[in-house]
Motif scaffolding. Structure first.
Motif, mmCIF file in Angstrom:
data_model
loop_
_atom_site.group_PDB
_atom_site.id
_atom_site.type_symbol
_atom_site.label_atom_id
_atom_site.label_comp_id
_atom_site.label_asym_id
_atom_site.label_seq_id
_atom_site.Cartn_x
_atom_site.Cartn_y
_atom_site.Cartn_z
ATOM 1 N N ALA A 182 0.715 -1.197 -0.076
ATOM 2 C CA ALA A 182 -0.066 -0.091 0.021
ATOM 3 C C ALA A 182 0.928 1.275 -0.018
ATOM 4 O O ALA A 182 0.500 2.333 -0.545
ATOM 5 C CB ALA A 182 -0.883 -0.123 1.334
ATOM 6 N N PHE A 183 2.011 1.226 0.602
ATOM 7 C CA PHE A 183 2.981 2.431 0.641
ATOM 8 C C PHE A 183 3.481 2.405 -0.547
ATOM 9 O O PHE A 183 3.525 3.677 -0.917
ATOM 10 C CB PHE A 183 3.892 2.237 1.961
ATOM 11 N N ILE A 184 4.097 1.489 -1.313
ATOM 12 C CA ILE A 184 4.730 1.626 -2.590
ATOM 13 C C ILE A 184 3.434 2.411 -3.573
ATOM 14 O O ILE A 184 3.896 2.970 -4.342
ATOM 15 C CB ILE A 184 5.185 0.230 -3.062
ATOM 16 N N PHE A 185 2.492 1.760 -3.425
ATOM 17 C CA PHE A 185 1.420 2.096 -4.491
ATOM 18 C C PHE A 185 1.244 3.717 -4.269
ATOM 19 O O PHE A 185 0.772 4.583 -5.223
ATOM 20 C CB PHE A 185 0.250 1.621 -4.447
ATOM 21 N N VAL B 77 -15.868 3.742 3.621
ATOM 22 C CA VAL B 77 -16.145 4.326 2.586
ATOM 23 C C VAL B 77 -15.003 3.959 1.508
ATOM 24 O O VAL B 77 -15.275 3.611 0.206
ATOM 25 C CB VAL B 77 -16.505 5.608 2.415
ATOM 26 N N PHE B 78 -13.911 4.071 1.973
ATOM 27 C CA PHE B 78 -12.746 3.353 0.988
ATOM 28 C C PHE B 78 -12.922 1.974 0.632
ATOM 29 O O PHE B 78 -12.616 1.590 -0.361
ATOM 30 C CB PHE B 78 -11.450 3.876 1.709
ATOM 31 N N GLY B 79 -13.206 1.284 1.619
ATOM 32 C CA GLY B 79 -13.480 -0.130 1.646
ATOM 33 C C GLY B 79 -14.559 -0.499 0.753
ATOM 34 O O GLY B 79 -14.223 -1.364 -0.397
ATOM 35 N N LEU B 80 -15.748 0.308 0.355
ATOM 36 C CA LEU B 80 -16.718 -0.111 -0.528
ATOM 37 C C LEU B 80 -16.329 0.356 -1.777
ATOM 38 O O LEU B 80 -16.753 -0.284 -2.881
ATOM 39 C CB LEU B 80 -17.915 0.781 0.038
ATOM 40 N N PHE B 81 -15.611 1.467 -1.785
ATOM 41 C CA PHE B 81 -15.004 1.925 -3.123
ATOM 42 C C PHE B 81 -13.970 0.904 -3.641
ATOM 43 O O PHE B 81 -14.013 0.680 -5.125
ATOM 44 C CB PHE B 81 -14.427 3.426 -3.037
ATOM 45 N N PRO C 2 -11.021 -0.821 5.371
ATOM 46 C CA PRO C 2 -10.925 -0.753 4.097
ATOM 47 C C PRO C 2 -10.741 -2.217 3.345
ATOM 48 O O PRO C 2 -10.774 -2.389 2.095
ATOM 49 C CB PRO C 2 -9.696 0.079 3.746
ATOM 50 N N ILE C 3 -10.204 -3.149 4.261
ATOM 51 C CA ILE C 3 -9.696 -4.530 3.876
ATOM 52 C C ILE C 3 -10.785 -5.472 3.987
ATOM 53 O O ILE C 3 -10.969 -6.744 3.675
ATOM 54 C CB ILE C 3 -8.498 -5.045 4.239
ATOM 55 N N THR D 117 -6.818 -0.603 -2.198
ATOM 56 C CA THR D 117 -7.782 0.307 -1.527
ATOM 57 C C THR D 117 -6.989 1.156 -0.331
ATOM 58 O O THR D 117 -7.117 2.427 -0.010
ATOM 59 C CB THR D 117 -8.832 -0.710 -0.973
ATOM 60 N N LEU D 118 -6.196 0.715 0.315
ATOM 61 C CA LEU D 118 -5.383 1.082 1.337
ATOM 62 C C LEU D 118 -4.485 2.413 0.838
ATOM 63 O O LEU D 118 -4.371 3.479 1.720
ATOM 64 C CB LEU D 118 -4.619 0.252 2.322
ATOM 65 N N SER D 119 -3.943 2.373 -0.192
ATOM 66 C CA SER D 119 -3.152 3.240 -0.802
ATOM 67 C C SER D 119 -4.136 4.453 -0.876
ATOM 68 O O SER D 119 -3.553 5.758 -0.897
ATOM 69 C CB SER D 119 -2.528 2.985 -2.268
#
Length: 279
Positions: free
Chosen positions: A70-73, A112-116, A205-206, A137-139
């Motif tokens: 996630a950090f790389i992205f 909301v990010f999880g659903l997106f 999110p996950i 998603t986490l990124s």
């Protein structure tokens, strides 16, 4: 006058002491119930009997794998956007609107990010329930925070550095790359540590994008499901069919997660203190 000052001092200090008491109590409770379970075998062995025995190595591995991906992205988009806002964006309505949007996204609920992520990465991009979909998603959750952190870090460098370099005829991008970024590195790293502390503890999110509670082995493929500490703790504490039996494992897992989050947080604090001494 002194009596009035003392009154306000104690009045404002009460919430602080109550907060510290709650934090110390919860931490002590976790330590008291988690330490008896903690051992090298617990940290480096695989779960057994549907997580009622064994260790949490796949859980730790999955958490770090997810956090690093996630950090790389999020790194490149955040870094370039922060540079743009700090040194290239004009002071107009468009810039104001973009910054307002970024700040709004920073405060948006993680679910909301999880659903997106479920709609975009799992279904539209057809990545399935996987580590890759979860890390992307986490990124998205991390990018707004890192953009703001990058901009603040760059603007914290004395502007005279930039002006002197430009006056010498050095190209703008070279000034940013060779002078501004190295000077802002401690504050940038501080932001990275805080981002890691947040990423490793996120569960919402996950939930819909690929995390699993129980896997017998680990997989290096980003297209497979994975295990993660926050979700693991959530299931052990609320959903497991043998909830009383696994409660000590939940306490120990919580203690491990708390240790990782505090390690990143303390790292960020140390870097900030170095910056204050430097300037």
């Amino acid at each position: 006058m002194k009596l009035k000052s003392s009154f306000y001092f104690y009045l404002l200090g009460i919430p602080l002491f109550l907060f510290l008491f709650v934090i110390i109590f919860l931490t002590s409770y976790l330590i008291a119930h988690g330490i008896p379970v903690l051992s090298l075998r617990f940290l480096f062995s695989y779960p057994e009997k549907q997580m009622t025995a064994g260790g949490i190595f796949p859980v730790i591995f999955g958490s770090f794998y997810l956090t690093i991906l996630a950090f790389i992205f999020s790194l490149i988009p955040s870094l370039f956007s922060g540079i743009y806002f700090a040194y290239y964006a004009q002071d107009n309505f468009l810039t104001f609107a973009l910054k307002t949007l970024i700040k709004s996204l920073s405060g948006m609920p993680a679910i909301v990010f999880g659903l997106f992520g479920l709609a975009l990465f799992v279904r539209i991009f057809k990545l399935g329930l996987s580590l890759l979909a979860s890390s992307l998603t986490l990124s998205l959750l991390t990018i707004p925070y890192l953009i703001t952190t990058t901009e603040e870090a760059l603007l914290s460098v004395p502007h005279t550095f930039y002006e002197a370099a430009i006056a010498l005829g050095i190209p703008k991008w070279t000034v940013i790359r060779k002078i501004i970024l190295p000077e802002a590195k401690p504050l940038l790293l501080s932001g990275v540590f805080l981002a890691f502390a947040r990423l490793i503890g996120e569960v919402a999110p996950i939930l819909f994008t690929g995390v699993a509670f129980y896997l017998k082995t680990i997989s290096f493929s980003p297209l497979e499901k994975f295990m993660a500490l926050p979700y693991h703790i959530y299931i052990l504490a609320t959903q497991h069919e043998k909830i009383l039996k696994v409660r000590p494992i939940a306490f120990a897992s919580s203690l491990v997660l708390l240790f990782f989050a505090l390690t990143f947080g303390v790292g960020a604090y140390i870097l900030r203190m170095k910056i204050k001494k430097y300037y």
